[in-house]
Write a protein that holds these residues in place. Structure first.
Motif, PDB file in Angstrom:
ATOM      1  N   GLU A  69       0.854  -1.180   0.000  1.00 38.70           N
ATOM      2  CA  GLU A  69       0.000   0.000   0.000  1.00 38.70           C
ATOM      3  C   GLU A  69       0.894   1.236   0.000  1.00 38.70           C
ATOM      4  O   GLU A  69       1.864   1.304   0.766  1.00 38.70           O
ATOM      5  N   SER A  70       0.561   2.208  -0.828  1.00 40.32           N
ATOM      6  CA  SER A  70       1.338   3.433  -0.935  1.00 40.32           C
ATOM      7  C   SER A  70       1.402   4.152   0.409  1.00 40.32           C
ATOM      8  O   SER A  70       0.409   4.232   1.130  1.00 40.32           O
ATOM      9  N   ASN A  71       2.571   4.694   0.749  1.00 32.56           N
ATOM     10  CA  ASN A  71       2.816   5.458   1.974  1.00 32.56           C
ATOM     11  C   ASN A  71       2.654   4.651   3.257  1.00 32.56           C
ATOM     12  O   ASN A  71       2.466   5.220   4.329  1.00 32.56           O
ATOM     13  N   LYS A  72       2.703   3.331   3.152  1.00 34.88           N
ATOM     14  CA  LYS A  72       2.627   2.469   4.337  1.00 34.88           C
ATOM     15  C   LYS A  72       3.888   1.623   4.419  1.00 34.88           C
ATOM     16  O   LYS A  72       4.449   1.213   3.409  1.00 34.88           O
ATOM     17  N   PHE A  73       4.323   1.404   5.626  1.00 30.54           N
ATOM     18  CA  PHE A  73       5.411   0.487   5.919  1.00 30.54           C
ATOM     19  C   PHE A  73       4.753  -0.811   6.364  1.00 30.54           C
ATOM     20  O   PHE A  73       3.951  -0.821   7.299  1.00 30.54           O
ATOM     21  N   ALA A  74       5.042  -1.869   5.690  1.00 30.50           N
ATOM     22  CA  ALA A  74       4.495  -3.175   6.058  1.00 30.50           C
ATOM     23  C   ALA A  74       5.664  -4.142   6.163  1.00 30.50           C
ATOM     24  O   ALA A  74       6.461  -4.262   5.235  1.00 30.50           O
ATOM     25  N   ALA A  75       5.774  -4.801   7.304  1.00 30.08           N
ATOM     26  CA  ALA A  75       6.911  -5.691   7.511  1.00 30.08           C
ATOM     27  C   ALA A  75       6.492  -6.887   8.348  1.00 30.08           C
ATOM     28  O   ALA A  75       5.594  -6.799   9.187  1.00 30.08           O
ATOM     29  N   TRP A  76       7.180  -7.976   8.114  1.00 26.41           N
ATOM     30  CA  TRP A  76       6.952  -9.181   8.881  1.00 26.41           C
ATOM     31  C   TRP A  76       8.064  -9.275   9.906  1.00 26.41           C
ATOM     32  O   TRP A  76       9.126  -9.789   9.631  1.00 26.41           O
ATOM     33  N   PRO A  77       7.831  -8.718  11.090  1.00 23.12           N
ATOM     34  CA  PRO A  77       8.891  -8.733  12.095  1.00 23.12           C
ATOM     35  C   PRO A  77       9.210 -10.154  12.560  1.00 23.12           C
ATOM     36  O   PRO A  77       8.404 -11.060  12.427  1.00 23.12           O
ATOM     37  N   ALA A  78      10.375 -10.283  13.115  1.00 27.60           N
ATOM     38  CA  ALA A  78      10.779 -11.576  13.675  1.00 27.60           C
ATOM     39  C   ALA A  78       9.701 -12.045  14.640  1.00 27.60           C
ATOM     40  O   ALA A  78       9.251 -11.301  15.502  1.00 27.60           O
ATOM     41  N   GLY A  79       9.285 -13.246  14.462  1.00 25.63           N
ATOM     42  CA  GLY A  79       8.352 -13.831  15.405  1.00 25.63           C
ATOM     43  C   GLY A  79       6.885 -13.580  15.144  1.00 25.63           C
ATOM     44  O   GLY A  79       6.056 -13.883  15.988  1.00 25.63           O
ATOM     45  N   TYR A  80       6.525 -13.034  14.013  1.00 29.41           N
ATOM     46  CA  TYR A  80       5.093 -12.947  13.705  1.00 29.41           C
ATOM     47  C   TYR A  80       4.651 -14.283  13.115  1.00 29.41           C
ATOM     48  O   TYR A  80       5.413 -15.237  13.069  1.00 29.41           O
ATOM     49  N   ILE A  81       3.418 -14.371  12.672  1.00 29.10           N
ATOM     50  CA  ILE A  81       2.816 -15.655  12.296  1.00 29.10           C
ATOM     51  C   ILE A  81       3.121 -16.021  10.851  1.00 29.10           C
ATOM     52  O   ILE A  81       3.019 -15.187   9.961  1.00 29.10           O
ATOM     53  N   CYS A  82       3.445 -17.253  10.635  1.00 26.84           N
ATOM     54  CA  CYS A  82       3.454 -17.857   9.314  1.00 26.84           C
ATOM     55  C   CYS A  82       3.063 -19.320   9.516  1.00 26.84           C
ATOM     56  O   CYS A  82       3.850 -20.112  10.024  1.00 26.84           O
ATOM     57  N   GLU A  83       1.833 -19.638   9.191  1.00 23.24           N
ATOM     58  CA  GLU A  83       1.283 -20.988   9.369  1.00 23.24           C
ATOM     59  C   GLU A  83       0.726 -21.467   8.038  1.00 23.24           C
ATOM     60  O   GLU A  83       0.406 -20.666   7.163  1.00 23.24           O
ATOM     61  N   HIS A  84       0.583 -22.768   7.915  1.00 19.21           N
ATOM     62  CA  HIS A  84      -0.058 -23.294   6.705  1.00 19.21           C
ATOM     63  C   HIS A  84      -0.809 -24.580   7.034  1.00 19.21           C
ATOM     64  O   HIS A  84      -0.483 -25.306   7.963  1.00 19.21           O
ATOM     65  N   TRP A  85      -1.835 -24.813   6.269  1.00 20.01           N
ATOM     66  CA  TRP A  85      -2.665 -26.010   6.344  1.00 20.01           C
ATOM     67  C   TRP A  85      -2.928 -26.417   4.898  1.00 20.01           C
ATOM     68  O   TRP A  85      -3.808 -25.838   4.251  1.00 20.01           O
TER      69      TRP A  85
END
Length: 168
Positions: free
Chosen positions: A10-26
């Motif tokens: 998204e324009s003008n937004k910082f989006a980041a996946w910090p260490a330790g956030y969620i990444c799951e799969h099924w």
């Protein structure tokens, strides 16, 4: 096989996946979480305006990452303006969870980016479609430093998980 995905932009937004956030799969379903805040073109450090609020979003794909849907969650810091070791507004968990539930997802986080005052956690039993209220992460007995929790855990059995955290 390596695949790269642009999950959110998204324009003008910082989006980041910090260490330790969620990444799951099924199977073909993937759930990823990340923070979104206002962008700042900084010379050093992270490129976001620290004084402005940040929010935790999740993105979900049900086709192995080809398409994604996005949702703002209730996983944000429950007491962002508090500077307390254990804010009273975060309740204690009373109950029992089955950590082997096939749709269980846990989220752990800590306050601030420099002064870690408290940690909290949430859970979902529907693959992150809805989340519990935040719960205070209790202090360890005989240990005075606050724990800096992230979503790093290993399920041992239905009653136990092994958590990984740090302190400073």
């Amino acid at each position: 096989m390596k695949k790269d995905f642009i999950v959110y932009k998204e324009s003008n937004k910082f989006a980041a996946w910090p260490a330790g956030y969620i990444c799951e799969h099924w199977g073909e379903e993937i759930l990823a979480s990340y923070l979104v805040c206002d962008y700042l073109n900084a010379e050093r450090g992270h490129h976001f305006i620290r004084e402005n609020p940040w929010y935790v979003y999740t993105s979900r794909s049900t086709d192995n990452g080809k398409t994604w849907s996005h949702e703002k969650t209730n996983l944000d810091d429950p007491a962002p303006s508090q500077q307390l070791r254990c804010p009273e507004i975060i309740k204690e968990f009373e109950g029992k969870l089955d950590f082997t539930h096939p749709d269980m997802v846990l989220f752990f986080n800590m306050s601030g980016a420099k002064d870690f005052d408290y940690s909290w956690w949430n859970y979902s039993t529907d693959r992150g479609k809805t989340w519990s209220d935040p719960y205070n992460f209790p202090k360890m007995e005989g240990f005075d430093l606050p724990l800096n929790m992230r979503t790093a855990y290993m399920v041992l059995n239905s009653d136990e998980i092994l958590l990984f955290g740090s302190c400073q």
